[in-house]
Design a protein around this motif. Structure first.
Motif, mmCIF file in Angstrom:
data_model
loop_
_atom_site.group_PDB
_atom_site.id
_atom_site.type_symbol
_atom_site.label_atom_id
_atom_site.label_comp_id
_atom_site.label_asym_id
_atom_site.label_seq_id
_atom_site.Cartn_x
_atom_site.Cartn_y
_atom_site.Cartn_z
ATOM 1 N N ALA A 62 0.847 -1.193 0.000
ATOM 2 C CA ALA A 62 0.000 0.000 0.000
ATOM 3 C C ALA A 62 0.879 1.238 0.000
ATOM 4 O O ALA A 62 1.945 1.258 0.633
ATOM 5 N N TYR A 63 0.415 2.278 -0.707
ATOM 6 C CA TYR A 63 1.175 3.531 -0.821
ATOM 7 C C TYR A 63 0.230 4.701 -0.650
ATOM 8 O O TYR A 63 -0.912 4.691 -1.135
ATOM 9 N N GLU A 64 0.724 5.724 0.038
ATOM 10 C CA GLU A 64 -0.084 6.903 0.348
ATOM 11 C C GLU A 64 0.714 8.169 0.058
ATOM 12 O O GLU A 64 1.791 8.388 0.635
ATOM 13 N N ALA A 65 0.185 8.992 -0.842
ATOM 14 C CA ALA A 65 0.831 10.270 -1.136
ATOM 15 C C ALA A 65 0.840 11.142 0.118
ATOM 16 O O ALA A 65 -0.142 11.198 0.862
ATOM 17 N N PHE A 66 1.962 11.768 0.361
ATOM 18 C CA PHE A 66 2.189 12.649 1.510
ATOM 19 C C PHE A 66 2.158 11.890 2.846
ATOM 20 O O PHE A 66 1.927 12.481 3.894
ATOM 21 N N GLY A 67 2.412 10.602 2.783
ATOM 22 C CA GLY A 67 2.584 9.824 3.995
ATOM 23 C C GLY A 67 4.063 9.640 4.296
ATOM 24 O O GLY A 67 4.939 10.245 3.672
ATOM 25 N N SER A 68 4.355 8.797 5.264
ATOM 26 C CA SER A 68 5.742 8.509 5.668
ATOM 27 C C SER A 68 5.740 7.148 6.333
ATOM 28 O O SER A 68 4.699 6.494 6.459
ATOM 29 N N TRP A 69 6.919 6.722 6.804
ATOM 30 C CA TRP A 69 6.944 5.433 7.498
ATOM 31 C C TRP A 69 6.098 5.487 8.758
ATOM 32 O O TRP A 69 5.486 4.486 9.145
ATOM 33 N N GLU A 70 6.017 6.663 9.390
ATOM 34 C CA GLU A 70 5.201 6.761 10.607
ATOM 35 C C GLU A 70 3.714 6.551 10.305
ATOM 36 O O GLU A 70 3.019 5.859 11.054
ATOM 37 N N THR A 71 3.220 7.162 9.209
ATOM 38 C CA THR A 71 1.806 6.981 8.889
ATOM 39 C C THR A 71 1.520 5.526 8.530
ATOM 40 O O THR A 71 0.458 4.992 8.873
ATOM 41 N N MET A 72 2.475 4.878 7.842
ATOM 42 C CA MET A 72 2.268 3.475 7.466
ATOM 43 C C MET A 72 2.346 2.567 8.689
ATOM 44 O O MET A 72 1.595 1.594 8.800
ATOM 45 N N ALA A 73 3.234 2.902 9.629
ATOM 46 C CA ALA A 73 3.316 2.111 10.863
ATOM 47 C C ALA A 73 2.010 2.212 11.643
ATOM 48 O O ALA A 73 1.481 1.200 12.141
ATOM 49 N N GLY A 74 1.466 3.421 11.745
ATOM 50 C CA GLY A 74 0.196 3.586 12.439
ATOM 51 C C GLY A 74 -0.920 2.835 11.748
ATOM 52 O O GLY A 74 -1.796 2.235 12.405
ATOM 53 N N MET A 75 -0.908 2.863 10.413
ATOM 54 C CA MET A 75 -1.948 2.176 9.661
ATOM 55 C C MET A 75 -1.871 0.664 9.835
ATOM 56 O O MET A 75 -2.873 0.001 10.101
ATOM 57 N N VAL A 76 -0.672 0.086 9.721
ATOM 58 C CA VAL A 76 -0.556 -1.374 9.825
ATOM 59 C C VAL A 76 -0.836 -1.845 11.245
ATOM 60 O O VAL A 76 -1.419 -2.911 11.464
ATOM 61 N N GLU A 77 -0.475 -1.039 12.240
ATOM 62 C CA GLU A 77 -0.774 -1.390 13.631
ATOM 63 C C GLU A 77 -2.280 -1.452 13.847
ATOM 64 O O GLU A 77 -2.806 -2.419 14.424
ATOM 65 N N GLU A 78 -2.987 -0.437 13.369
ATOM 66 C CA GLU A 78 -4.441 -0.420 13.520
ATOM 67 C C GLU A 78 -5.079 -1.543 12.711
ATOM 68 O O GLU A 78 -6.031 -2.194 13.159
ATOM 69 N N MET A 79 -4.549 -1.801 11.532
ATOM 70 C CA MET A 79 -5.128 -2.821 10.653
ATOM 71 C C MET A 79 -5.007 -4.217 11.248
ATOM 72 O O MET A 79 -5.987 -4.978 11.293
ATOM 73 N N VAL A 80 -3.824 -4.581 11.714
ATOM 74 C CA VAL A 80 -3.630 -5.919 12.271
ATOM 75 C C VAL A 80 -4.507 -6.110 13.509
ATOM 76 O O VAL A 80 -5.127 -7.171 13.688
ATOM 77 N N CYS A 81 -4.582 -5.094 14.355
ATOM 78 C CA CYS A 81 -5.422 -5.199 15.558
ATOM 79 C C CYS A 81 -6.896 -5.314 15.190
ATOM 80 O O CYS A 81 -7.642 -6.106 15.790
ATOM 81 N N SER A 123 6.326 -7.155 7.997
ATOM 82 C CA SER A 123 5.957 -5.936 7.274
ATOM 83 C C SER A 123 7.090 -4.927 7.310
ATOM 84 O O SER A 123 7.530 -4.536 8.385
ATOM 85 N N PRO A 124 7.556 -4.472 6.120
ATOM 86 C CA PRO A 124 8.420 -3.294 6.055
ATOM 87 C C PRO A 124 7.601 -2.071 5.655
ATOM 88 O O PRO A 124 6.587 -2.186 4.965
ATOM 89 N N GLY A 125 8.030 -0.897 6.097
ATOM 90 C CA GLY A 125 7.378 0.345 5.701
ATOM 91 C C GLY A 125 8.410 1.443 5.514
ATOM 92 O O GLY A 125 9.376 1.521 6.281
ATOM 93 N N TYR A 126 8.225 2.281 4.487
ATOM 94 C CA TYR A 126 9.237 3.279 4.132
ATOM 95 C C TYR A 126 8.637 4.679 4.049
ATOM 96 O O TYR A 126 7.458 4.851 3.730
ATOM 97 N N SER A 127 9.487 5.659 4.293
ATOM 98 C CA SER A 127 9.303 6.980 3.703
ATOM 99 C C SER A 127 9.969 6.866 2.335
ATOM 100 O O SER A 127 11.197 6.708 2.234
#
Length: 517
Positions: free
Chosen positions: A284-303, A437-441
């Motif tokens: 998944a990719y999000e314009a104007f996101g970062s590794w922090e936004t992706m970390a928050g998203m995957v944490e919420e998603m898995v839970c 899961s890896p996540g990048y800026s």
């Protein structure tokens, strides 16, 4: 002495002939409307109506009538009464065929039914004397058969009581494994629900599901050995994709704000309890996101997925032999820890990473303290840090941990940390001792990306494998973005406690065998 499989098949083929010649029926059935799953049929049982009928059978029978189908798992003859246990994807249900209640031809058919046959039964629901909810086959006013054959099974069934047990045979013959071992069907259905919930979660947050090429002229997006195929019409070699990343980023260039793909990837590498050459990934990719936004998203998603599918954030892994015994518990309760790779290594080994290679004395001390870990510590300081983390730290991370500030040299597609160019602005999420899961800026500077690519591939022949079109897309301009990947197979393993990736893939790759085994 048990029968030989060939004798069993011969006996079944004789019955197949009887079904056609003597019973004048099609042993492989036809379309049959009105069948309900066995769990739904069981739920229709009406205890009061059953009790009223037992008290006075002359009164109007108000017991619900159901039509069911399933594979015969047990078959018991008791004179003029035959009991069978049927199984479908929803569970098991007993069927009783009485000589008094069905036409004689249908009773004879029930009598010669074999384990593994798929049959249809219709009748009222009632409990036996032992309290078992049962479909009592009985002819209906509409002319439907009380008992019919849907498919004659010609192959010998798995063990009558123990099912298909040999792990290799289970993987090779998943079509038997699914019906012989209910826990396998349950796991397969949980995997389907997990993926459905992931899709729903992402769509609710504005992500659009897309599809990108599985055959690519240049294998990119990850460091892995690809499978190679050939397109005859164009006379070119193509690669089965190792990752969809570079195409998904092209979509950000084109203007998509949020995209995701649940994709099949192919890597021509080893097979192990954690690796299959064909596997499923979410990216998944999000314009104007970062590794922090992706970390928050995957944490919420898995839970969210864990709570919706399993109803808990405490995931118990059980012993494969003794399912009452809990071997470990994974706590998914938020917030998840975020910590740099260097800090984790220091906690585990005492080595405080200062960008200088380990001394010979330090290497000897680490190897002596961790015999059997096969530590390869002859590389650069960054390579040593990654090696120590992967061999000594990652396997100990059972609860979710976002590992941050990873050496940038091993991650050419990510931005570097603004305060230290030697580290990448990323996370690696470890759960249950492995990365899921890896996540990048994401790196969107085309000149920096080209430099990383050329430094990665090395010699002039390898330079031809650089995806120049992707670099051109970056020159057009990609907004700052966050990106993430998630190994679906490993996620399912973690959530279900499956010990091997082969348990969560319906048809894992197996070495071919001869002779039809």
């Amino acid at each position: 002495m048990s029968e030989h499989p060939h004798d069993i098949e011969a006996d079944r083929r004789n019955k197949l002939t009887r079904l056609r010649d003597e019973f004048k029926i099609d042993p492989f059935g036809q379309r049959t409307p009105g069948i309900v799953p066995l769990d739904q049929a069981r739920a229709k049982y009406d205890e009061q109506a059953d009790a009223d009928h037992k008290a006075d059978p002359t009164q109007q029978d108000r017991r619900p009538v159901v039509k069911v189908s399933g594979r015969v798992m047990q078959h018991r003859e008791m004179g003029n009464l035959i009991f069978m246990s049927l199984r479908d994807a929803s569970g098991d249900l007993q069927v009783a065929v009485s000589k008094k209640a069905v036409p004689i031809e249908q009773f004879k058919l029930a009598k010669i039914t074999d384990l593994g046959d798929i049959v249809i039964a219709q009748g009222p629901l009632a409990k036996t004397k032992t309290g078992e909810i049962t479909v009592w086959a009985a002819a209906s006013g509409g002319g439907d058969s009380a008992y019919a054959m849907a498919c004659k099974s010609l192959a010998p069934p798995p063990g009558k009581w123990h099912g298909l047990q040999d792990p290799e045979q289970r993987y090779r013959k998943r079509y038997i494994d699914l019906y012989a071992n209910p826990q396998v069907m349950d796991l397969a259905q949980k995997r389907i629900r997990i993926i459905d919930e992931i899709r729903g979660f992402l769509r609710e947050r504005g992500y659009l599901e897309v599809e990108t090429p599985m055959m690519q002229a240049i294998a990119g997006g990850a460091a892995a050995r690809p499978f190679i195929t050939h397109h005859n019409a164009l006379d070119i070699d193509l690669y089965l994709r190792i990752a969809p990343e570079l195409y998904l980023k092209r979509l950000l260039v084109g203007g998509f704000p949020k995209v995701f793909e649940i994709n099949r990837n192919f890597r021509n590498e080893g097979i192990s309890p954690r690796h299959n050459p064909e596997f499923t990934m979410l990216e998944a990719y999000e314009a104007f996101g970062s590794w922090e936004t992706m970390a928050g998203m995957v944490e919420e998603m898995v839970c969210t997925v864990a709570e919706r599918v399993f109803g808990t954030l405490e995931i118990n892994h059980r012993d494969t032999e003794d399912t009452e015994k809990i071997t470990k518990t994974i706590n998914l309760k938020r917030p998840w820890r975020r910590v740099s790779m260097a800090e984790l290594v220091a906690e585990r080994t005492g080595w405080k990473f200062d960008k200088q290679p380990l001394s010979a004395q330090q290497i000897d001390a680490l190897r002596d303290a961790n015999k059997g870990k096969d530590l390869k510590l002859d590389g650069t300081a960054a390579e040593q840090l990654v090696e120590v983390y992967e061999k000594l730290v990652e396997p100990t991370l059972i609860d979710p941990t976002f590992v941050t500030r990873v050496p940038g040299v091993i991650i050419p597609l990510a931005k570097r940390c603004s305060d230290d160019n030697d580290f990448a602005d990323v996370y690696e999420l470890a759960i249950n001792g492995q990365e899921i899961s890896p996540g990048y800026s994401e790196l969107n500077d085309p000149d920096e990306q080209e430099k990383h690519f050329r430094g990665q591939v090395g010699d002039s022949e390898e330079q031809q494998k650089i995806d120049e079109d992707f670099l051109e897309a970056l020159r057009v301009g990609m907004p700052p973005a966050g990106g993430m990947g998630l190994g679906i197979d490993r996620l399912v393993m973690m959530l279900t406690g499956a010990p091997s990736i082969r348990d969560v893939i319906l048809f894992p790759l197996m070495r071919p065998r001869g002779g039809g085994d």
